[in-house]
Design an enzyme around this catalytic site. Sequence first.
Site, short mmCIF file in Angstrom:
data_model
loop_
_atom_site.label_atom_id
_atom_site.label_comp_id
_atom_site.label_asym_id
_atom_site.label_seq_id
_atom_site.Cartn_x
_atom_site.Cartn_y
_atom_site.Cartn_z
N SER A 149 46.08 42.73 28.36
CA SER A 149 47.24 43.48 28.31
C SER A 149 48.18 43.14 27.06
O SER A 149 48.01 42.02 26.81
CB SER A 149 48.24 43.06 29.74
OG SER A 149 49.52 43.44 29.50
N TYR A 175 51.99 37.05 36.05
CA TYR A 175 51.09 37.87 35.77
C TYR A 175 50.27 37.97 34.29
O TYR A 175 49.17 37.77 34.31
CB TYR A 175 51.61 39.32 35.90
CG TYR A 175 50.77 40.37 35.58
CD1 TYR A 175 49.41 40.80 36.16
CD2 TYR A 175 51.09 41.14 34.42
CE1 TYR A 175 48.61 41.88 35.57
CE2 TYR A 175 50.28 42.25 33.59
CZ TYR A 175 48.86 42.58 34.35
OH TYR A 175 48.10 43.30 33.85
N LYS A 179 46.51 36.84 32.62
CA LYS A 179 45.78 37.53 31.52
C LYS A 179 45.50 36.70 30.42
O LYS A 179 44.35 36.54 29.97
CB LYS A 179 46.60 38.80 31.36
CG LYS A 179 46.63 39.67 32.07
CD LYS A 179 45.55 40.62 32.63
CE LYS A 179 45.14 40.96 33.63
NZ LYS A 179 43.95 41.74 34.14
N1 LIG Z 1 48.31 49.79 34.59
C1 LIG Z 1 48.66 48.99 33.60
O1 LIG Z 1 50.03 49.27 33.20
C2 LIG Z 1 48.08 48.03 32.88
C3 LIG Z 1 48.50 47.18 31.66
C4 LIG Z 1 47.65 46.44 31.18
C5 LIG Z 1 46.78 45.89 31.82
N2 LIG Z 1 46.25 46.47 33.09
C6 LIG Z 1 45.04 45.69 33.66
O2 LIG Z 1 44.13 46.71 33.95
C7 LIG Z 1 43.58 46.54 35.22
C8 LIG Z 1 43.58 47.51 35.98
O3 LIG Z 1 45.10 48.27 36.22
P1 LIG Z 1 45.32 49.42 37.08
O4 LIG Z 1 46.48 49.91 36.56
O5 LIG Z 1 43.77 50.30 37.19
O6 LIG Z 1 45.40 48.51 38.40
P2 LIG Z 1 45.13 49.07 39.88
O7 LIG Z 1 45.90 48.19 40.90
O8 LIG Z 1 45.37 50.60 39.89
O9 LIG Z 1 43.70 48.78 40.05
C9 LIG Z 1 43.18 47.44 40.30
C10 LIG Z 1 41.84 47.79 41.24
O10 LIG Z 1 41.63 46.37 41.54
C11 LIG Z 1 41.38 45.99 43.08
N3 LIG Z 1 41.38 44.77 43.08
C12 LIG Z 1 42.44 43.76 43.04
N4 LIG Z 1 42.13 42.58 43.31
C13 LIG Z 1 40.98 42.70 43.64
C14 LIG Z 1 40.04 41.49 44.06
N5 LIG Z 1 40.22 40.27 44.39
N6 LIG Z 1 38.87 41.89 44.25
C15 LIG Z 1 38.24 43.34 44.38
N7 LIG Z 1 39.03 44.28 43.85
C16 LIG Z 1 40.53 43.82 43.50
C17 LIG Z 1 42.54 46.83 43.59
O11 LIG Z 1 42.39 47.38 44.88
C18 LIG Z 1 42.60 48.28 42.37
O12 LIG Z 1 41.93 49.17 42.99
C19 LIG Z 1 44.20 45.16 35.73
O13 LIG Z 1 43.47 44.05 35.41
C20 LIG Z 1 45.43 45.41 35.09
O14 LIG Z 1 46.15 43.81 35.01
C21 LIG Z 1 47.15 47.29 33.68
#
Ligand SMILES: NC(=O)c1ccc[n+]([C@@H]2O[C@H](COP(=O)([O-])OP(=O)(O)OC[C@H]3O[C@@H](n4cnc5c(N)ncnc54)[C@H](O)[C@@H]3O)[C@@H](O)[C@H]2O)c1
Length: 366
Positions: A149, A175, A179
């Site tokens: 991120s 958080y 990362k």
């Molecule tokens: N959406 C954003 O704004 C954003 C921005 C920067 C980085 N990210 C990163 O991108 C990744 C995906 O983000 P997203 O928006 O799709 O989030 P999301 O919460 O929609 O998807 C994450 C998925 O991981 C699963 N999960 C969480 N912990 C778990 C575990 N211990 N074991 C197995 N599954 C698990 C959840 O059930 C979910 O389906 C994350 O790592 C997040 O930190 C997201």
Amino acid sequence: MGGDTLNEDKRIDMTRAILVTGGAGYVGSHTVAYLLENMGNDLEIVVVDNLINSYRKPGQKKPESLRIIEDMTGKTIHFYNCDIRDVQAMHRVFQNHLIECVIHFAALKAVGESVTKPLEYYQANVSGTCTLFEVMRDHGVHKLVYSSSCTVYGEPQRLPLDETHPTGAGLTNPYGRSKYFCEEIMKDLCASDKKWSVISLRYFNPVGAHPSGRIGEDPRGTPNNLMPYIAQVAVGRLEELQVFGSDYPTVDGTGVRDYVHVQDLAEGHAGALACFNKTEFTGFHAINLGTGTGYSVLQMVAAFEAASGKRVPWRVAARRAGDVAVNYADASLAARTLGWRARRTLADMCADTWRWQSTHPHGYAT
Ligand SMILES: NC(=O)c1ccc[n+]([C@@H]2O[C@H](COP(=O)([O-])OP(=O)(O)OC[C@H]3O[C@@H](n4cnc5c(N)ncnc54)[C@H](O)[C@@H]3O)[C@@H](O)[C@H]2O)c1
């Protein structure tokens, strides 16, 4: 455990596979859809997700996002309802499939919640990532694309943010630190053994939905991010948008961010996977995925109103601690190394979000 039955004795088949952790979530599901829509039948997709932040209809084996993607593509997704920290279950996933590389989305991601539950966040995001690496190493898999991120940059010392900008300083929540810590761990791992290739994609602000409107972002509870909040106001689920701060030194006083379409992000992941075949891509590489353009909160509201034909009432609230005024990417490294550029406009981001939200006012449970 739901989904595929784990086969302890031998692999189900020997087709090359990509493991996608957290593949039922927002960015993961769009990436899975993109890969299935664009890759040949000689590669299979295996998803591990504990469903902590994704939705499965009662009586179904697979989460709704993946069930819809299978319907859209006519292809099967191998799904395991398990936690990435469950070492035995993860070993069995690697035994059952010929996994070549991993795209690691699984994490907890609510910034505010991470302040009140730091141990849960470090446990899921940092320990979970270490466990995943250990299991990968045990199975001779050394290629990983990581969901990082722009948060890792902290308060910008200069703009646009390029990958040489310092990371880790001034991070304001667990958080963001989780990362950053994961990136540091990945650097150490890659330095310890040249077999490892890790591409850490630093997303700016993912928004939008699949152009079909069939999959999209489905936050639990009140959305933490701007775009789903605006969309839920437009669809009548929430009353009005709170704009946190109107006295920033920006075009209209509201915070400016670099929003990137989730379909563009999906293409970025495909670009990263393609790099694993190039020798220069061993070791650790951090790459921004953003558009290079920032929009203010009020510019986002106006664009969404234009796309949806709905009014989005808003009122100004106090600044939030830890928010920066402006942040946008230098995305030129992604262009040079992955051949990737964000192609979709702000109007596309709003139109696609609205197609999803207006047909799924209550997300997948609609
Ligand atoms: N959406 C954003 O704004 C954003 C921005 C920067 C980085 N990210 C990163 O991108 C990744 C995906 O983000 P997203 O928006 O799709 O989030 P999301 O919460 O929609 O998807 C994450 C998925 O991981 C699963 N999960 C969480 N912990 C778990 C575990 N211990 N074991 C197995 N599954 C698990 C959840 O059930 C979910 O389906 C994350 O790592 C997040 O930190 C997201």
